[in-house]
Design a protein around this motif. Structure first.
Motif, PDB file in Angstrom:
ATOM      1  N   LYS A 179       2.450  -4.441   6.430  1.00  0.00           N
ATOM      2  CA  LYS A 179       3.129  -3.225   6.863  1.00  0.00           C
ATOM      3  C   LYS A 179       2.347  -2.615   8.021  1.00  0.00           C
ATOM      4  O   LYS A 179       1.205  -2.986   8.275  1.00  0.00           O
ATOM      5  CB  LYS A 179       3.258  -2.223   5.703  1.00  0.00           C
ATOM      6  CG  LYS A 179       4.098  -2.742   4.543  1.00  0.00           C
ATOM      7  CD  LYS A 179       4.336  -1.671   3.487  1.00  0.00           C
ATOM      8  CE  LYS A 179       5.243  -2.204   2.374  1.00  0.00           C
ATOM      9  NZ  LYS A 179       5.580  -1.146   1.374  1.00  0.00           N
ATOM     10  N   TYR A 199      -6.338  -4.993  -0.397  1.00  0.00           N
ATOM     11  CA  TYR A 199      -5.605  -4.625   0.819  1.00  0.00           C
ATOM     12  C   TYR A 199      -6.597  -4.268   1.906  1.00  0.00           C
ATOM     13  O   TYR A 199      -7.749  -3.925   1.638  1.00  0.00           O
ATOM     14  CB  TYR A 199      -4.600  -3.487   0.578  1.00  0.00           C
ATOM     15  CG  TYR A 199      -5.158  -2.152   0.160  1.00  0.00           C
ATOM     16  CD1 TYR A 199      -5.703  -1.254   1.090  1.00  0.00           C
ATOM     17  CD2 TYR A 199      -5.104  -1.730  -1.175  1.00  0.00           C
ATOM     18  CE1 TYR A 199      -6.193  -0.016   0.703  1.00  0.00           C
ATOM     19  CE2 TYR A 199      -5.588  -0.505  -1.570  1.00  0.00           C
ATOM     20  CZ  TYR A 199      -6.126   0.360  -0.626  1.00  0.00           C
ATOM     21  OH  TYR A 199      -6.615   1.584  -1.021  1.00  0.00           O
ATOM     22  N   CYS A 255      -1.467  -2.659   7.614  1.00  0.00           N
ATOM     23  CA  CYS A 255      -1.896  -2.761   6.226  1.00  0.00           C
ATOM     24  C   CYS A 255      -1.448  -4.113   5.696  1.00  0.00           C
ATOM     25  O   CYS A 255      -0.258  -4.426   5.700  1.00  0.00           O
ATOM     26  CB  CYS A 255      -1.276  -1.636   5.383  1.00  0.00           C
ATOM     27  SG  CYS A 255      -1.622  -1.789   3.606  1.00  0.00           S
ATOM     28  N   SER A 312      -1.703  -6.644   2.279  1.00  0.00           N
ATOM     29  CA  SER A 312      -2.077  -6.663   0.867  1.00  0.00           C
ATOM     30  C   SER A 312      -1.834  -8.048   0.299  1.00  0.00           C
ATOM     31  O   SER A 312      -1.015  -8.813   0.815  1.00  0.00           O
ATOM     32  CB  SER A 312      -1.275  -5.636   0.063  1.00  0.00           C
ATOM     33  OG  SER A 312       0.081  -6.034  -0.058  1.00  0.00           O
ATOM     34  N   GLU A 354       3.053  -5.245  -3.694  1.00  0.00           N
ATOM     35  CA  GLU A 354       3.778  -4.061  -3.212  1.00  0.00           C
ATOM     36  C   GLU A 354       3.036  -2.785  -3.578  1.00  0.00           C
ATOM     37  O   GLU A 354       2.920  -1.852  -2.762  1.00  0.00           O
ATOM     38  CB  GLU A 354       5.192  -4.054  -3.786  1.00  0.00           C
ATOM     39  CG  GLU A 354       6.092  -2.958  -3.238  1.00  0.00           C
ATOM     40  CD  GLU A 354       6.532  -3.203  -1.813  1.00  0.00           C
ATOM     41  OE1 GLU A 354       6.335  -2.287  -0.980  1.00  0.00           O
ATOM     42  OE2 GLU A 354       7.049  -4.290  -1.529  1.00  0.00           O
ATOM     43  N   GLU A 355       2.524  -2.729  -4.803  1.00  0.00           N
ATOM     44  CA  GLU A 355       1.761  -1.551  -5.239  1.00  0.00           C
ATOM     45  C   GLU A 355       0.536  -1.328  -4.355  1.00  0.00           C
ATOM     46  O   GLU A 355       0.241  -0.196  -3.944  1.00  0.00           O
ATOM     47  CB  GLU A 355       1.307  -1.720  -6.692  1.00  0.00           C
ATOM     48  CG  GLU A 355       2.412  -1.607  -7.724  1.00  0.00           C
ATOM     49  CD  GLU A 355       1.905  -1.897  -9.135  1.00  0.00           C
ATOM     50  OE1 GLU A 355       0.695  -2.207  -9.274  1.00  0.00           O
ATOM     51  OE2 GLU A 355       2.701  -1.829 -10.089  1.00  0.00           O
ATOM     52  N   ASP A 413       1.605  -0.162  -0.890  1.00  0.00           N
ATOM     53  CA  ASP A 413       2.027   1.244  -0.943  1.00  0.00           C
ATOM     54  C   ASP A 413       0.819   2.168  -1.020  1.00  0.00           C
ATOM     55  O   ASP A 413       0.790   3.214  -0.362  1.00  0.00           O
ATOM     56  CB  ASP A 413       2.944   1.474  -2.150  1.00  0.00           C
ATOM     57  CG  ASP A 413       4.320   0.849  -1.971  1.00  0.00           C
ATOM     58  OD1 ASP A 413       4.657   0.498  -0.833  1.00  0.00           O
ATOM     59  OD2 ASP A 413       5.041   0.710  -2.979  1.00  0.00           O
ATOM     60  N   GLU A 414      -0.176   1.773  -1.816  1.00  0.00           N
ATOM     61  CA  GLU A 414      -1.386   2.601  -1.920  1.00  0.00           C
ATOM     62  C   GLU A 414      -2.111   2.668  -0.578  1.00  0.00           C
ATOM     63  O   GLU A 414      -2.524   3.743  -0.133  1.00  0.00           O
ATOM     64  CB  GLU A 414      -2.327   2.041  -2.989  1.00  0.00           C
ATOM     65  CG  GLU A 414      -3.630   2.844  -3.103  1.00  0.00           C
ATOM     66  CD  GLU A 414      -4.558   2.308  -4.179  1.00  0.00           C
ATOM     67  OE1 GLU A 414      -5.753   2.090  -3.864  1.00  0.00           O
ATOM     68  OE2 GLU A 414      -4.093   2.107  -5.308  1.00  0.00           O
ATOM     69  N   MET A 454      -0.858   2.201   2.449  1.00  0.00           N
ATOM     70  CA  MET A 454      -0.070   2.976   3.413  1.00  0.00           C
ATOM     71  C   MET A 454      -0.128   4.463   3.110  1.00  0.00           C
ATOM     72  O   MET A 454      -0.112   5.297   4.029  1.00  0.00           O
ATOM     73  CB  MET A 454       1.375   2.481   3.416  1.00  0.00           C
ATOM     74  CG  MET A 454       1.562   1.106   4.023  1.00  0.00           C
ATOM     75  SD  MET A 454       1.050   0.990   5.753  1.00  0.00           S
ATOM     76  CE  MET A 454       2.297   2.029   6.540  1.00  0.00           C
ATOM     77  N   LYS A 455      -0.212   4.823   1.826  1.00  0.00           N
ATOM     78  CA  LYS A 455      -0.315   6.230   1.448  1.00  0.00           C
ATOM     79  C   LYS A 455      -1.603   6.839   2.009  1.00  0.00           C
ATOM     80  O   LYS A 455      -1.587   7.895   2.645  1.00  0.00           O
ATOM     81  CB  LYS A 455      -0.294   6.362  -0.076  1.00  0.00           C
ATOM     82  CG  LYS A 455      -0.560   7.764  -0.617  1.00  0.00           C
ATOM     83  CD  LYS A 455      -0.441   7.779  -2.137  1.00  0.00           C
ATOM     84  CE  LYS A 455      -0.890   9.102  -2.734  1.00  0.00           C
ATOM     85  NZ  LYS A 455      -2.361   9.287  -2.637  1.00  0.00           N
ATOM     86  N   LYS A 478      -1.371   7.009   5.947  1.00  0.00           N
ATOM     87  CA  LYS A 478      -0.541   8.092   6.471  1.00  0.00           C
ATOM     88  C   LYS A 478      -1.188   9.449   6.244  1.00  0.00           C
ATOM     89  O   LYS A 478      -1.082  10.355   7.093  1.00  0.00           O
ATOM     90  CB  LYS A 478       0.848   8.033   5.835  1.00  0.00           C
ATOM     91  CG  LYS A 478       1.666   6.837   6.333  1.00  0.00           C
ATOM     92  CD  LYS A 478       3.021   6.727   5.649  1.00  0.00           C
ATOM     93  CE  LYS A 478       3.801   5.524   6.186  1.00  0.00           C
ATOM     94  NZ  LYS A 478       5.118   5.369   5.520  1.00  0.00           N
TER      95      LYS A 478
END
Length: 452
Positions: free
Chosen positions: A367, A407, A420, A422, A431-432, A435-436, A438-439, A442
């Motif tokens: 991502k 990641y 990012c 992972s 995916e988890e 998402d972590e 990218m969180k 951001k």
């Protein structure tokens, strides 16, 4: 703004971002860096702009007092080989690797055929900005054509014995620099070879030069519908390999590297494998099978050779299917990777899919998000503080490792983005983790923007 050089070398749209004027100035800057004397090997890939840029580069090199040893259209590994073979002080490969046909670029090589490290690229860029030094009329360098392909072919055939049994191989050369040479050498090593996209053409009419699963569907279909043992796909300058198994499934670059390592290092005691922080854990699994270790560096081919020269090693490579065999040449070597795969199958009498199943499966996600160049260092520092409890690896970006995956958050060296990556053994966990990552990314980007 980022510097002229990316992760390794320079790339841009030919005649716009990468002009003959820039090629001339780079040649003059390189000659100046060499003290306005010595020899420089020059090779180029099949892009339509390559001969034009070679002429301009040669003019800059000879104007700076160095001799130009012109190798013509060659794969990148042949340029690396030729630089050392002809005792040159440096080498330049005119290529944009896997980029679309409108692009071109240059990679610079030292006297041993290894890519310039970052410090030397920075020095070259500084000379470029200040202006290189031309010599007097009677000190202008010479320009000569030399054949590097013949000694390269002879050296390969001397180093590698014929395969134990005849293998049927379908090779997709992407109409690239390896189109004529690589299929011929595989035939001489005892393979039955079927070639596709093997007419050199800088427009890449057969497929885009990046060997992704989407781009090599023709190869996959041909392999699965025939009795071929495997398929081989190269990129435009033929320094990377992607393998397709007998069922038409393409292996990721990480797995190509890992399986090539298992075969190549099988008789080596405690082998040391060098790779980057962005490469899959499948390399750790390969090293465990071999009783060896994995050492991770910053991203970029020159970083792998830097580590090899500093601390030694037996094999190096990246997640894109580029593998370096240091006892052969100091650059990524598509043909030698091909050879290791074919030898592995011939020697064990197993299929590619059977060999692939000897290693664990991993799922990966990639991502990205926009990030202005000037904010990248501050975002990295903020991320480091936010993730300090995880004790992240700061070798290149921020790499966070868990028992069941990892990641990495890393700024691009060529674009105003943050990436990012992972990896985990299940898509859900990958995916988890993405998402972590990218969180956190951001959040850091938002806080840094507010402060600025």
């Amino acid at each position: 703004m980022p510097g002229l050089f990316g992760t390794f070398g320079i790339r841009g749209i030919a005649n716009k971002e990468f002009s003959p004027d820039l090629a001339y100035e780079l040649g003059l800057a390189l000659a100046t860096q060499l003290g306005n004397e010595g020899k420089v090997a020059i090779g180029y890939d099949i892009r339509t702009s390559s001969p034009m840029l070679e002429h301009a580069l040669t003019s800059g090199i000879t104007s700076g007092g160095c001799d130009a040893v012109r190798l013509g259209m060659v794969p990148t590994p042949v340029l690396s080989f030729g630089t050392k073979h002809f005792s040159c002080d440096a080498g330049v490969m005119i290529t944009a690797s896997h980029n679309p046909p409108e692009y071109n670029g240059m990679k610079f090589w030292d006297e041993e055929g290894a890519g310039f490290v970052r410090e030397r690229e920075d020095e070259l860029e500084q000379i470029l900005e200040e202006g290189g030094k031309s010599v007097e009329w009677d000190e202008i360098g010479k320009s000569e054509e030399r054949d590097a392909i013949s000694p390269y072919r002879e050296a390969i055939l001397e180093k590698i014995p014929k395969f134990d049994r005849e293998m049927k191989v379908i090779i997709d050369c992407a109409n690239g620099a390896g189109s004529n040479l690589y299929p011929q050498i595989l035939k001489e090593l005892g393979c039955e070879v079927v070639s596709i996209n093997n007419e050199p053409d800088g427009h890449f009419p057969g497929r885009p030069p990046e060997p992704t699963p989407e781009h090599i569907k023709e190869l996959s279909e041909m392999v699965s519908s025939s009795d071929a043992d495997l398929g081989i796909a190269h990129d435009g300058d033929a320094d990377r390999t992607i393998i397709v198994d007998e069922n038409g499934k393409s292996l990721s670059g990480d797995r190509v590297f890992a399986l090539a390592a298992i075969n190549y290092l099988r008789e080596k005691e405690n082998p040391r494998i060098i790779t980057t922080v962005a490469t899959s854990s499948v390399l750790d699994d390969a090293a465990e099978k071999l009783g060896g270790e994995v050492v991770r560096t910053k991203v970029g081919e020159p970083e792998l050779i830097r580590e090899f020269r500093k601390n030694g090693g037996d094999l190096a490579g990246e997640e894109n299917g580029g593998v370096i065999f240091p006892d052969w040449v100091y650059c990524r070597e598509g043909l030698m990777t091909d050879i290791q795969f074919i030898d592995y199958i011939a020697r064990t009498e197993k299929t590619v899919s059977e060999l692939d199943k000897t290693l664990p499966e991993y799922k990966q996600l990639k991502k990205k998000t926009d990030c202005p160049e000037e904010l990248k260092p501050k975002v990295l520092e903020d991320l480091s503080q936010k993730l300090s409890d995880y004790n992240p690896d700061r070798t290149d970006g921020i790499r966070v490792v868990f028992d069941d995956g990892w990641y990495i958050l890393r700024p691009s060296g060529t674009e105003p983005i943050f990436r990012c990556f992972s990896e985990a053994k299940t898509e859900e966990r990958a995916e988890e983790l993405a998402d972590e990552g990218m969180k956190f990314l951001k959040e850091s980007l938002k806080s840094v923007k507010q402060e600025n």
